[in-house]
Design an enzyme around this catalytic site. Structure first.
Site, short mmCIF file in Angstrom:
data_model
loop_
_atom_site.label_atom_id
_atom_site.label_comp_id
_atom_site.label_asym_id
_atom_site.label_seq_id
_atom_site.Cartn_x
_atom_site.Cartn_y
_atom_site.Cartn_z
N HIS A 53 -9.97 0.61 4.37
CA HIS A 53 -8.73 0.90 5.09
C HIS A 53 -9.02 1.90 6.22
O HIS A 53 -9.82 2.81 6.04
CB HIS A 53 -7.69 1.46 4.13
CG HIS A 53 -6.31 1.51 4.72
ND1 HIS A 53 -5.93 2.47 5.61
CD2 HIS A 53 -5.25 0.67 4.57
CE1 HIS A 53 -4.67 2.24 5.99
NE2 HIS A 53 -4.24 1.16 5.37
N LYS B 225 0.03 4.23 -0.46
CA LYS B 225 -0.68 5.41 0.07
C LYS B 225 -0.44 6.62 -0.84
O LYS B 225 -0.32 6.47 -2.05
CB LYS B 225 -0.25 5.68 1.51
CG LYS B 225 -0.33 4.43 2.39
CD LYS B 225 -0.24 4.73 3.84
CE LYS B 225 -0.19 3.41 4.60
NZ LYS B 225 -0.37 3.56 6.02
N ASN C 276 0.86 -1.18 0.00
CA ASN C 276 0.00 0.00 0.00
C ASN C 276 0.90 1.23 0.00
O ASN C 276 1.45 1.61 1.03
CB ASN C 276 -0.90 -0.02 1.26
CG ASN C 276 -1.78 1.21 1.34
OD1 ASN C 276 -1.85 2.00 0.41
ND2 ASN C 276 -2.45 1.38 2.48
N GLY D 217 1.60 2.33 10.76
CA GLY D 217 2.51 3.47 10.64
C GLY D 217 3.12 3.92 11.95
O GLY D 217 3.70 5.00 12.01
N GLU E 83 -5.95 -5.10 10.39
CA GLU E 83 -5.03 -4.00 10.57
C GLU E 83 -5.39 -3.22 11.83
O GLU E 83 -6.19 -2.27 11.77
CB GLU E 83 -5.10 -3.06 9.36
CG GLU E 83 -4.69 -3.71 8.06
CD GLU E 83 -4.00 -2.72 7.15
OE1 GLU E 83 -2.86 -2.96 6.78
OE2 GLU E 83 -4.61 -1.68 6.84
N GLU F 42 -7.50 4.36 7.26
CA GLU F 42 -7.26 5.78 6.94
C GLU F 42 -8.44 6.35 6.15
O GLU F 42 -8.73 7.54 6.24
CB GLU F 42 -5.93 5.92 6.18
CG GLU F 42 -4.76 5.70 7.14
CD GLU F 42 -3.46 5.28 6.50
OE1 GLU F 42 -3.33 5.33 5.26
OE2 GLU F 42 -2.56 4.87 7.26
N SER G 165 2.78 -2.01 10.57
CA SER G 165 4.23 -1.95 10.83
C SER G 165 4.94 -3.27 10.57
O SER G 165 5.83 -3.66 11.33
CB SER G 165 4.49 -1.45 12.26
OG SER G 165 3.94 -0.16 12.44
C1 PEP Z 1 -1.24 0.06 5.93
O1 PEP Z 1 -1.37 1.23 5.64
O2 PEP Z 1 -2.04 -0.75 5.46
C2 PEP Z 1 -0.14 -0.32 6.80
C3 PEP Z 1 -0.18 -1.51 7.33
O3 PEP Z 1 0.85 0.60 7.02
P1 PEP Z 1 2.23 0.35 7.81
O4 PEP Z 1 2.84 -0.93 7.27
O5 PEP Z 1 3.07 1.55 7.51
O6 PEP Z 1 1.90 0.22 9.26
#
Ligand code: PEP
Length: 265
Positions: free
Chosen positions: A97, A14, A12, A175, A169, A99, A215
């Protein structure tokens, strides 16, 4: 014993990367993918889709959109439909997601409508769900995950396992560098798979891939991958670095049955 599921690793990107950087990254991923490795999907931002589709021509690496509107077309400035994503070369789309839920106030019901729209367009959605830090602290994780998954069940009725994937998630892990512990991830994945089994039947639920995101990095991918219900990763930050993403792909390659999986008492 968990059934054999081919691992799926998704990047992803983003709202990151300019075209040149994105093309270089896509080329690096395409050159590293192998037939016996995980299925790999890249999720660039919308303006990058044509360039990345062109880089991936002839490669097994697939392309996805980061979001879609529930309608096929219409007066929705700034939005993109599933049909347009397919036209741009996408096979996948991210839905729900955290976000999007946070920045665009997407409710469970909006997310469910988007899942229906993805199937209508012929896309395979990765359906995201996860609890916030406050919800976990209050002991509400299980209820939140079940509520979010419950909302998706109507969209998933009559679907085959290969037509979609789920992604757990935890919002507090995205993040932040703060990865969920393998046992927390396994618990959440097993909970959701049990609910899918009840609702959709064993034949559909058993082969569904449940990804973990939050992460993920080369240092923690192998221990997460050892969990029996972890079928791959949705990777944000680390997917922007070719070396890290390729290492995560390599550590996911043994998922799906051949490697010993951790067992919890
Ligand atoms: C994501 O945005 O789906 C995600 C898991 O981000 P990160 O790996 O940066 O935590």
């Amino acid at each position: 014993m968990s059934p054999r599921r081919r691992p799926l690793v998704a990047a992803n990107w983003k709202m990151h990367l300019m075209r040149g950087e994105a093309e270089l990254l896509a080329r690096a991923v395409a050159s590293a993918v192998t037939a016996d490795g995980p299925e790999v999907v890249l999720f660039p931002s919308f303006p990058l889709l044509p360039a990345i589709a062109s880089v991936l021509t002839g490669s097994p690496v697939e392309l996805g959109g980061q979001d879609l509107h529930a309608e096929a077309a219409g007066a929705h400035t700034g939005d993109v439909s599933g049909e347009q994503l397919v036209d741009a070369g996408c096979a996948w789309v991210l839905v729900g997601h955290s976000e999007r839920r946070r920045d665009h106030a997407e409710t469970d019901s909006v997310v469910a409508d988007k899942a229906v729209a993805a199937f209508r367009a012929g896309l395979r959605p990765i359906l995201c769900f996860g609890e916030t830090a406050a919800e976990r602290a209050q002991g509400g994780t299980e209820a939140v995950l079940l509520r979010q998954v419950e909302a998706l069940l109507v969209a998933l009725a009559d679907r085959r396992a290969e037509e979609f994937a789920l992604a757990y998630e935890p919002v507090w892990a995205i993040g932040t560098g703060d990865t969920a512990r393998p046992d927390q991830v396994q618990e959440a994945h097993a909970l959701v798979r049990r609910r899918l089994q009840q609702a959709l039947g064993e034949a559909v639920a058993a082969p569904v891939r449940v990804l973990y995101g939050g992460s993920v990095k080369p240092e923690n991918a192998a221990e997460l991958a050892a969990e029996p219900d972890v079928d791959g990763f949705l990777v944000g930050g680390a997917s922007l670095d070719a070396e890290k993403f390729l290492a995560i792909m390599a550590r996911s390659a043994s998922l799906g049955g051949s490697a010993p999986r951790r067992r919890h008492p």
